[in-house]
Design an enzyme around this catalytic site. Structure first.
Site, PDB file in Angstrom:
ATOM      1  CB  THR A 149      17.258   7.736  19.364  1.00 36.09           C
ATOM      2  OG1 THR A 149      18.424   7.449  20.149  1.00 36.09           O
ATOM      3  CG2 THR A 149      17.548   8.888  18.420  1.00 36.09           C
ATOM      4  CG  ASP A 150      18.085   5.510  24.444  1.00 41.33           C
ATOM      5  OD1 ASP A 150      18.612   5.209  23.348  1.00 41.33           O
ATOM      6  OD2 ASP A 150      18.746   5.727  25.475  1.00 41.33           O
ATOM      7  CB  THR A 162      21.456  12.372  21.153  1.00 45.50           C
ATOM      8  OG1 THR A 162      21.529  11.297  22.082  1.00 45.50           O
ATOM      9  CG2 THR A 162      22.828  12.580  20.532  1.00 45.50           C
TER      10      THR A 162
END
Length: 341
Positions: free
Chosen positions: A95-96, A26
């Site tokens: 971030t996942d 992101t």
């Protein structure tokens, strides 16, 4: 791989050199022109670093659900290559799966150069974009003397998010959308705060924990197959037979302190591969306490290996690393038992 740098003949050597490795996520995303949603497109620049020479590297540009253990191994190799020429290294990441990459690097890297991972929850087109602040904080931690590994001790790779500094072993994503999306018991090991007098910005890095001894590994690959199964009330082992037939190792996100329905006990006893018992609970260790069929004590007697305080997906990363390093089942049991990670 792309590298941007200023020719050395045109500049005076600054006090510090920072490598920033961009991998997508992101923090590098914008709305796609074709209307298919957010996609990684443009890596961000570190804002406001005085007297620091920044080198940017772009090994790949992927959303984090596309990151594989092979990418993690590639990152570790690049970091080893860059570490001798830099005072700090920052890795931007989606971030996942950021916590899995951070833990893999924790297991793979034995370099004194600080390594810090960060990302963002908002994209560059939003007024609340958190990427620049996280990136600047990560750079501040990576270049801080307290982050340096020395004499066999060290913090290992760190995660910096929302001003908090996390240990790669315990950090986890705790919210799907919040800006302060990262946490994990027992919480941050440090904090970075910024002050400004209007003309100059200062970073204040504080650690709450001292460095520890840690063990690292040098696997030839991370391409073993390790399946994760999730326990629930009434589970009779659905999915277990497939993992037992095809996987090199199994991790079970078990109940409570590492307990399972009774039906799993004979299945585990008949399994030749390592079976790691983690917990689906948000925090706490796996402890072989209960002696009923499927209780943690009976699972260990049947050959299962408790995951200590690691969650299931980090237990999988450790098992991949140990299998890739050629360790056998009893050696793997010893590593998990010593919590030597």
């Amino acid at each position: 791989m792309q590298r941007s740098t200023v020719p050395p003949s045109t500049v005076q050597r600054p006090g510090k050199r920072l490598a920033v490795i961009h991998t997508g996520g992101t923090i590098a995303s914008r709305p796609s022109p074709d209307g298919r949603g957010l996609t990684p497109q443009q890596a961000p620049s570190v804002p406001g670093l005085a007297d620091v020479e920044v080198h940017d590297f772009h090994p790949f540009n992927l959303p984090s659900p596309h990151i594989t253990p092979a990418h993690m191994l590639e990152l570790a190799g690049l970091i080893r290559q860059l570490a001798p020429q830099h005072d700090g290294i920052v890795v931007t990441h989606g971030t996942d799966t950021l916590e899995e990459t951070a833990f893999a690097l924790h297991l793979l890297l034995d370099t004194p150069t600080p390594v810090v991972l960060t990302g963002s929850m908002r994209h560059a087109g939003e007024v609340s974009w958190d990427g620049p602040a996280n990136l600047l904080d990560a750079a501040g931690v990576a270049l801080n003397p307290q982050s340096v590994r020395s004499q066999g001790t060290g913090r290992g790779p760190l995660v910096v998010f929302g001003g908090d500094i996390f240990d790669a072993r315990t950090v986890t994503k705790v919210h799907t959308t919040a800006v302060d999306a990262f946490g994990g018991y027992p919480g941050p090991i440090g904090r970075i705060d910024r002050t400004s007098n209007g003309t100059e910005d200062a970073a204040h890095v504080r650690f709450f924990a001292t460095p520890e001894q840690r063990r690292t590994y040098a696997p030839g690959s991370l391409n073993a197959r390790v399946d994760i199964l999730y326990a629930y009330a009434g589970w009779r082992g659905e999915g277990y037979a497939g993992a037992q037939a095809d996987a090199d190792g199994i991790v079970i996100a078990a109940l409570g302190t590492g307990n399972l329905p009774a039906e799993l006990l004979p299945l585990i006893a008949a399994t030749r591969q390592p079976v790691i018992i983690a917990t689906r609970t948000h925090a706490g260790p796996v402890l072989p306490i209960y002696g009923y069929a499927g209780g943690g004590a009976t699972l260990v007697k049947a050959g299962a290996i408790p995951a200590s305080f690691l969650n299931a997906h980090k237990a999988r990363i450790l098992l991949l690393t140990l299998l890739g390093s050629g360790l056998g089942k009893e050696e793997i049991r010893a590593v998990f038992g010593e919590a030597g990670f």
